[in-house]
Design a protein around this motif. Structure first.
Motif, PDB file in Angstrom:
ATOM      1  N   ASP A 131      37.332  41.597  44.700  1.00  0.00           N
ATOM      2  CA  ASP A 131      36.692  42.781  45.329  1.00  0.00           C
ATOM      3  C   ASP A 131      37.942  44.034  45.214  1.00  0.00           C
ATOM      4  O   ASP A 131      37.754  45.009  45.146  1.00  0.00           O
ATOM      5  CB  ASP A 131      36.279  42.590  46.788  1.00  0.00           C
ATOM      6  N   GLN A 132      39.100  43.568  45.486  1.00  0.00           N
ATOM      7  CA  GLN A 132      40.419  44.569  45.761  1.00  0.00           C
ATOM      8  C   GLN A 132      40.988  44.846  44.155  1.00  0.00           C
ATOM      9  O   GLN A 132      41.726  45.743  44.196  1.00  0.00           O
ATOM     10  CB  GLN A 132      41.471  43.944  46.527  1.00  0.00           C
ATOM     11  N   HIS A 133      40.265  44.347  43.157  1.00  0.00           N
ATOM     12  CA  HIS A 133      40.881  44.582  41.741  1.00  0.00           C
ATOM     13  C   HIS A 133      42.351  43.828  41.547  1.00  0.00           C
ATOM     14  O   HIS A 133      42.962  44.292  40.561  1.00  0.00           O
ATOM     15  CB  HIS A 133      40.729  45.850  41.415  1.00  0.00           C
ATOM     16  N   TRP A 134      42.464  42.861  42.304  1.00  0.00           N
ATOM     17  CA  TRP A 134      43.776  42.226  42.262  1.00  0.00           C
ATOM     18  C   TRP A 134      43.462  40.885  41.062  1.00  0.00           C
ATOM     19  O   TRP A 134      44.443  40.696  40.506  1.00  0.00           O
ATOM     20  CB  TRP A 134      44.392  41.322  43.517  1.00  0.00           C
ATOM     21  N   LEU A 135      42.477  40.847  40.854  1.00  0.00           N
ATOM     22  CA  LEU A 135      41.857  39.856  39.939  1.00  0.00           C
ATOM     23  C   LEU A 135      40.703  40.158  39.241  1.00  0.00           C
ATOM     24  O   LEU A 135      39.862  41.156  39.779  1.00  0.00           O
ATOM     25  CB  LEU A 135      41.673  38.525  40.413  1.00  0.00           C
ATOM     26  N   ASP A 136      40.464  40.017  37.865  1.00  0.00           N
ATOM     27  CA  ASP A 136      39.196  40.296  37.402  1.00  0.00           C
ATOM     28  C   ASP A 136      38.423  38.817  37.564  1.00  0.00           C
ATOM     29  O   ASP A 136      38.714  37.722  37.797  1.00  0.00           O
ATOM     30  CB  ASP A 136      39.504  40.446  35.872  1.00  0.00           C
ATOM     31  N   GLU A 137      37.044  39.251  37.253  1.00  0.00           N
ATOM     32  CA  GLU A 137      36.078  38.060  37.398  1.00  0.00           C
ATOM     33  C   GLU A 137      36.300  37.240  36.129  1.00  0.00           C
ATOM     34  O   GLU A 137      36.136  36.085  36.119  1.00  0.00           O
ATOM     35  CB  GLU A 137      34.495  38.703  37.247  1.00  0.00           C
ATOM     36  N   LYS A 138      36.590  37.967  34.971  1.00  0.00           N
ATOM     37  CA  LYS A 138      36.855  36.964  33.954  1.00  0.00           C
ATOM     38  C   LYS A 138      37.994  36.109  34.099  1.00  0.00           C
ATOM     39  O   LYS A 138      38.379  35.124  33.277  1.00  0.00           O
ATOM     40  CB  LYS A 138      37.175  38.027  32.717  1.00  0.00           C
ATOM     41  N   ASP A 139      39.197  36.605  34.964  1.00  0.00           N
ATOM     42  CA  ASP A 139      40.226  35.675  35.311  1.00  0.00           C
ATOM     43  C   ASP A 139      39.834  34.363  35.852  1.00  0.00           C
ATOM     44  O   ASP A 139      40.418  33.175  35.548  1.00  0.00           O
ATOM     45  CB  ASP A 139      41.299  36.262  36.309  1.00  0.00           C
ATOM     46  N   PHE A 140      38.796  34.362  36.624  1.00  0.00           N
ATOM     47  CA  PHE A 140      38.369  33.499  37.463  1.00  0.00           C
ATOM     48  C   PHE A 140      37.261  32.360  36.453  1.00  0.00           C
ATOM     49  O   PHE A 140      37.425  31.229  36.389  1.00  0.00           O
ATOM     50  CB  PHE A 140      37.483  33.740  38.743  1.00  0.00           C
ATOM     51  N   PHE A 141      36.527  33.371  35.787  1.00  0.00           N
ATOM     52  CA  PHE A 141      35.492  32.551  34.867  1.00  0.00           C
ATOM     53  C   PHE A 141      35.769  32.084  33.511  1.00  0.00           C
ATOM     54  O   PHE A 141      35.305  30.927  33.212  1.00  0.00           O
ATOM     55  CB  PHE A 141      34.169  33.300  34.889  1.00  0.00           C
TER      56      PHE A 141
END
Length: 647
Positions: free
Chosen positions: A635-645
């Motif tokens: 949510d804070q844009h420290w990570l992207d959703e693609k980093d997780f998925f």
């Protein structure tokens, strides 16, 4: 939206905590993509070792000769099977005998089948024409007599040529069996472990340690790479001369891939007598294997291959590897396997076979915020996946239980170069260092899994009673060990009272460690981040005191440089090499260096904000698990959703 993990931060920065969830046994989704499985057949029937040497198990019925020498040997064997009577026939019976003798076995079989399939009409016709049969027999005999001399000459010449071209074929080595122990009591004692095995050989019973090792010794050398209180870890390194064998590329590729596996060898507690009050219990190994199999699909966790149970003393190859480790390392604390006082002749061992996850974090020297960022968030996202998938807590996530490997084609693990930086200018900051993290060792972990695919099926909890492990009373000899021992006590306080800073030692409550308390994962993430930031080397320190890359099996300090020796050009001097490879920003123009420094500071500020969020006294009380932290970071844009998925 990032719905699977929830909660997210609101516009004013407060954390919107989700409602308490109801537990379900329905199969959870595995987030992220998994690598393909490595070959697991070297110690089983489908082994690519077949045909590599005389020590490998022969497979005459299915395998084809790999070399010209083998083809020649087969031809020689066929020729040797043909016997020719050189005496001159004196009668028709003699001619018939010669025909039978000179006919190869396959031809005799074909004729027999043909004769057996004659129709009654054919039989009557042949009985009514004995003269014709006699004439045909005389003709066949003359033909054989005429061709006999030519055939004999050709065979003699062929044998002479074969002897010149190839030595006589050696007698095949005896077939290597599984070497199962025929002891019903012993097999019954470890049956729970055997039931978790995947392959038929591993599951059929306890194997002799020597027989188990012999199935790989023709192509691999054993190498000890680590040890702990649980046991020791070995690798199989492909022998150089095996690569020189004439074999298919696919077979050689399988052998190379198999060398990427590791073997965790754990002494098992005896059922009675000596060794019945020490070593690892059978049920503890069963719980660890179940967790390995459960977490195998999740990116960021160790890949399970197989579990074996063997009995006996260390084979020569593994004993030699142990001695080499003892002579070249300064952390060899376990007793010598050859010591009969330490291990009896009938000692049982559990061997956990897994993919190689790389170097232990405690043996890696990190000198870049990009490396710290990738290591921390790689571990955090793996824990978040496991929480959602299996209500998982690791409970022992020290620096030795996190492994690193490079995703670069050349395997280099040093900080990124200028070219690498340009490729990640628009990234979230994760993935720049190309370091891949893997969480290992679940001997103290807790997780839940279903016993069947039925949604109403019973849920089984795998856990360990930490109160019996003597983890909480040690003090520590230095700052790092004090922090580690305090972390165990923080975890105990969280489980017992919900307050990690509670100094009181609570009375033991049976079964409490089977309960799900995911905040313990955050306590260990705080421990990890403190160590990463504390021990990160500055550019000045690293470029001045950079040690040259160590060779394999050479003593090194606990945080030695783990870069491969082949990763640098041999024409460079060590000093220049350290400056260029460890800190390539020294070669950039001033504007690029300022941009890099600004981005590095941004990542550093984010991680210090995480320290505030996870602080045990003043942190966010509504931050309850690793999934909460990862959701907040996205949510804070420290990570992207693609980093997780996609990671």
């Amino acid at each position: 939206m990032f719905s699977p993990l929830a909660p997210a931060a609101s516009d004013n920065g407060t954390l919107l905590h989700r409602k308490p969830r109801t537990r379900t046994v329905a199969q959870k989704k595995v987030y992220g993509k998994r690598r393909i499985n490595a070959p697991c057949a070297v110690l089983d029937d489908g082994s690519p070792l077949k045909g590599t040497s005389n020590n490998a198990k022969p497979n005459i019925t299915t395998s084809k000769p790999d070399t010209v020498d083998e083809e020649v040997a087969e031809v020689e064997e066929k020729l040797a099977a043909i016997n020719i009577d050189e005496s001159k026939p004196n009668s028709d019976e003699g001619e018939k005998q010669e025909v039978r003798t000179a006919t190869p076995a396959k031809e005799r079989r074909r004729i027999s089948i043909k004769m057996a399939n004659r129709s009654p009409k054919q039989e009557k016709t042949e009985l009514r024409t004995p003269v014709k049969i006699q004439q045909d027999a005389e003709t066949d005999a003359k033909t054989n007599v005429e061709t006999r001399d030519n055939t004999l000459a050709e065979q003699t010449s062929s044998r002479r040529d074969l002897k010149k071209r190839s030595p006589r074929r050696k007698k095949p080595a005896p077939r290597l069996s599984s070497g199962c122990i025929q002891d019903e009591k012993t097999n019954a004692y470890v049956r729970q472990i055997l039931d978790e095995a995947v392959s038929p050989i591993a599951s059929q019973g306890v194997q002799k340690f020597s027989s188990w090792a012999a199935r790989s010794e023709s192509a691999f050398d054993a190498v000890k790479i680590a040890e702990g209180s649980y046991g020791e870890v070995y690798k199989l390194r492909l022998k150089e001369d095996v690569c020189k064998h004439e074999m298919s590329k696919s077979r050689l590729a399988k052998l190379r891939s198999y060398g990427e596996g590791v073997f965790k060898i754990v002494p098992l507690r005896a059922q009675t007598g000596p060794g019945s009050k020490k070593f690892t219990r059978v049920d503890e190994i069963v719980a660890e294997v179940k967790l390995l199999k459960l977490l195998d699909p999740i990116p960021g966790f160790a890949r399970f291959r197989e579990v074996h149970v063997v009995q006996g003393r260390f084979p020569e190859s593994f004993q030699k590897a142990w001695m080499t480790y003892k002579q070249t390392k300064d952390d060899c604390m376990n007793p010598n396997p050859a010591n009969k006082r330490a291990y009896p002749d009938n000692q049982l061992w559990a061997i956990l076979e897994m993919d190689d996850a790389g170097f232990e974090l405690e043996k890696f020297s990190w000198s870049s915020i990009f490396q710290v960022y990738d290591i921390f968030w790689g571990v955090a996202m793996a824990l978040a996946r496991a929480e959602e998938y299996a209500l998982f807590e690791h409970r022992d996530l020290h620096m030795g239980n996190i492994c690193l490997r490079s995703t670069r084609p050349d395997g280099r693990m040093d900080p990124p170069t200028t070219i690498d930086m340009k490729q990640f200018e628009k990234s979230s900051g994760f993935g720049i260092s190309s370091l891949e993290t893997t969480i290992i060792d679940y001997s103290l972990s807790r997780a839940e899994f279903r016993l069947s695919d039925d949604p109403e099926a019973k849920v089984e909890v795998a856990s360990s009673d930490l109160d019996s492990k003597q983890l909480f009373d040690a003090i520590g000899r230095d700052e790092d060990e004090i922090l580690l021992r305090d972390t165990y006590r923080y975890m105990r306080g969280q489980v017992y009272t919900g307050n990690p800073l509670d100094p009181e030692k609570p009375p033991s409550i049976p079964g409490i460690w089977a309960e799900y308390t995911p905040k313990t994962n955050l306590i260990w993430l705080l421990f990890l981040l403190k160590n990463l930031l504390k021990h990160m080397k500055t550019p000045e320190t690293s470029s001045t005191h950079q040690q040259p890359s160590r060779q394999p099996l050479v003593p090194c300090p606990s945080k030695g440089n783990m870069q491969p020796a082949s990763s640098h050009s041999p024409t460079k001097t060590p000093k220049k090499e350290a400056i260029e490879c460890s800190h390539p920003e020294t070669m950039m123009d001033p504007q690029a260096k300022r941009a890099i420094a600004s981005f590095q500071q941004k990542l550093t500020d984010r991680l210090h904000k995480v320290l505030e969020l996870l602080d045990l006294e003043h942190g966010r009380e509504d931050m309850c698990c690793a999934a909460d932290l990862v959701a907040y970071a996205i949510d804070q844009h420290w990570l992207d959703e693609k980093d997780f998925f996609l990671s």
